[in-house]
Design an enzyme around this catalytic site. Sequence first.
Site, short mmCIF file in Angstrom:
data_model
loop_
_atom_site.label_atom_id
_atom_site.label_comp_id
_atom_site.label_asym_id
_atom_site.label_seq_id
_atom_site.Cartn_x
_atom_site.Cartn_y
_atom_site.Cartn_z
N GLU A 18 1.01 -1.13 -0.01
CA GLU A 18 0.02 0.30 -0.06
C GLU A 18 0.89 1.42 0.38
O GLU A 18 1.55 1.45 0.51
CB GLU A 18 -0.90 -0.18 1.06
N LEU A 34 -5.89 -2.16 -1.32
CA LEU A 34 -5.85 -2.09 0.23
C LEU A 34 -5.90 -3.49 0.76
O LEU A 34 -7.35 -3.47 1.13
CB LEU A 34 -6.42 -0.58 0.54
N ALA A 35 -5.44 -4.20 0.42
CA ALA A 35 -6.04 -5.45 0.74
C ALA A 35 -4.80 -6.83 0.98
O ALA A 35 -3.63 -7.15 0.62
CB ALA A 35 -6.61 -6.21 -0.24
N GLU A 36 -4.11 -6.72 2.75
CA GLU A 36 -3.37 -7.15 3.09
C GLU A 36 -2.89 -8.99 2.95
O GLU A 36 -2.03 -9.36 2.22
CB GLU A 36 -2.90 -7.61 4.56
N GLN A 95 1.96 -1.85 5.67
CA GLN A 95 2.57 -0.20 6.14
C GLN A 95 1.87 -0.67 7.59
O GLN A 95 2.88 0.23 8.08
CB GLN A 95 0.77 -0.04 5.40
N PHE A 96 1.72 -1.14 8.25
CA PHE A 96 1.37 -1.29 10.09
C PHE A 96 1.45 -2.58 10.60
O PHE A 96 0.58 -3.39 9.87
CB PHE A 96 0.58 -0.40 10.36
N ASP A 100 -0.26 -3.64 12.88
CA ASP A 100 -1.67 -4.04 13.40
C ASP A 100 -2.56 -4.16 11.75
O ASP A 100 -3.43 -4.67 12.44
CB ASP A 100 -2.50 -2.23 13.53
N ILE A 123 -1.64 -6.33 9.64
CA ILE A 123 -1.34 -7.65 9.18
C ILE A 123 -2.53 -8.93 9.60
O ILE A 123 -2.34 -9.81 8.35
CB ILE A 123 0.18 -8.47 9.47
N PRO A 137 -5.17 -9.62 8.25
CA PRO A 137 -6.47 -9.95 6.38
C PRO A 137 -5.37 -10.69 6.57
O PRO A 137 -5.56 -11.60 6.00
CB PRO A 137 -6.61 -8.80 6.47
N HIS A 177 -1.62 1.88 15.75
CA HIS A 177 -0.71 2.11 15.12
C HIS A 177 1.33 1.58 16.11
O HIS A 177 1.56 2.28 16.17
CB HIS A 177 -0.21 3.75 14.55
#
Length: 739
Positions: free
Chosen positions: A424, A467-469, A491-492, A494, A496, A498, A539
């Site tokens: 992302e 936007l799809a982990e 990205q974070f 927090d 991870i 998904p 975060h």
Amino acid sequence: MATTKTDPKLALTGNGKKGKLYEGLTRDQIIQAYRLMYTSRRIDDREILLKRQQKIFFQMSGAGHEAIGVAAGMALKAGYDWFYPYYRDRALCLCLGVEPYNMFLQGVGAANDPSSGGRQMPSHWSYPDLHIVTQSSPTGSQILQAVGCAEGGRYLMRHPKAADSPSSDTTDYRRFKNVSFQNDEVTYVSLGDGTSSEGEFWEAMNAAALGKFPIIFCVEDNGYAISVPVEVQTAGGSISRLVSGFPNFHFEEVDGTDPVASYAAFRRAATYCREGHGPAFVHAHVIRPYSHSLSDDERLYRPDAERERDAQRDPVTRTQMFLLREGILDDKGINQLEKEVEAELQVAVDRALEALPAAPESVMNFIYSPDVDPTSSAFETQPVVNETTTADGKKPAAKTMADLINATLRDEMKRDERIVIFGEDVADCSREEYLKHKLVKGKGGVFKLTFGLQCEFGTDRVFNSPLAEAAIVGRATGLATRGLKPVVEIQFFDYIWPAMMQIRDELSVIRWRSNNSFSCPVVIRVAIGGYLTGGAIYHSQCGESIFTHMPGLRVVFPSNALDAAGLLRTAIRCDDPVLFLEHKRLYRESYGRAAYPGADYMIPFGKAKIVHPGEDLTVITYGAVVPRALQAAQKLEREQGVSVELIDLRCLNPFDWETIAASVAKTSRALVAYEDTLSWGYGAEIAARIADQLFDQLDAPVRRVAAKDTFVAYQPILEDAILPQPNDLYLAMKDLAKY
Ligand SMILES: Cc1ncc(C[n+]2csc(CCOP(=O)(O)OP(=O)(O)O)c2C)c(N)n1
Ligand SMILES: [Mg+2]
């Protein structure tokens, strides 16, 4: 694209003339299709018997799905196209060339079962030569990987040189990957109707449509997911209707119990993909004549009348009738064919029952790459610092962790064209024309770690993902299976979660479950951690122990710029999946800055660093607690004369037990400190090992300092109270030294 519906009555009508083609299939090919379908059904029947005799341990049937499987197998090419089948695809696998004997070997859990060596249940297909990629049990987790596989083929077509391997380098994963691709290859992926409810299915459809990748999705709709009927599963009862809005797709809806109509549908779908127009979707209506599995009794939720209606459409009997009606085979011919199949299966079963089971000593094999050992001294290189880089004769500027991660990515991308970076916001700017006309400078990640890489290496190699982990990790896994090296960003930490299914059930276990036939050495870079003053619950998370708990996954957590550079390079060049944890608070700290160490600087995994040598007490830590513990240790030394040995683990799996043991043998006191919540955290394992293996050498209990067992709050006063602070570390060290 329009949906093509084939009327089964038309497809199965002919006049019986010799030499007639049925949607392009010869009469001999139809006989072959029937032989494969019949073989598939009889393997199921044999397995059911073997299971009842307790000679195999699980059974999953492909009954009712034979026609669509054979049709797909005949329209596509084994060892050329790529296959991500699901457990009902026995007939497809037979059609692609899997021997019945090999299917029975998986049932008995034989050492020489080529798909897993006794590690996976039957019907979990994996045959590398045929390009059938190792499959697992979670419904739908193969779909995103299949997208990555299709994407990988496309990438290799555009970057053919990326397939080349360096001739000799023990620290380069590329030597051990046999990369091949075809310009018009297609990836096949199948799933059941129920599985189309999984979020990953929708992420995959979106990614395939966006990238126009050459992939065929085949939904084998038997109307049930165990006991749940399709109208409860799929809004409106038709998956075709729901997906019809996806752009760039070719759609087919077909009677999947009709091999000829199904073949025609697959041919059209494959042609569309091979010509590069985009992905295709085949919705095949099939039946499930046996219960979901041997553990299910469908009479509990399906009345006889419904089951009898299904039986009218049984693909095996339908095709037999077709052969007779078309005069392709007569009764005698069919009897002869079936007898031959029975005899062949008898031999295969007898042989499989004699096969040796996998040996207990083998259970630890292939958790990691047997070819590249990232803990070896080959990965130990020295920094090469160019002292004369600045014009005024000053020492080269100290770089932050963020600078050196960016530099390492740049160096590695230059060296290895197989590296692709996505996630992302990682690109400089998705709308390339803005960059071209110099209207914008570019973003390059929310923390700017990938800044400038898209501009330098192109949008093919550095790009923004949706936007799809799960899609980020799943696609990366498929790409890596093809021999590429995705270095993706979450990205974070927090967010991870998904991707958890992909990491836990796929990425970390693909090598082991396929008995080393497949591997997927992805690097996942993740911004982790708190101490942000306002980072709050979402975060600031740590949680590394959840990932060190997974065999097969390397977990790295550097605390300074130089270590980040050296360990990231090792992560990229090695042959295992790596979770590379980057502490956000350390990205631009003045602590731990370093000069650029050159384009080949590496640190082996599993080697801790003694940050501060000492005699009285050992502190074992990592990440953002390192500078805090150092501060505490220096204060303790200054004020109390206590000498603390501070160990930075740097790598959490594997971890450096030797350095810990040697230090505790010297100091007889151990404190484990970590930022995550105290209970069941990473330090619990270290503390348990010390208590277990170094008991005789201890003069005090093993202590831990960590976050409180709650969440990280937004208000800075609360954050300070929750996360371990230098003073908490100081007090714990002081107390332990006195004990
Ligand atoms: C993620 C996940 N959830 C639940 C299960 C248990 N499970 C196995 S098969 C199945 C039903 C699948 O139905 P469908 O997709 O229609 O395929 P079918 O078995 O009907 O061919 C379920 C719920 C699983 N394996 N994985
Ligand atoms: Mg189903």
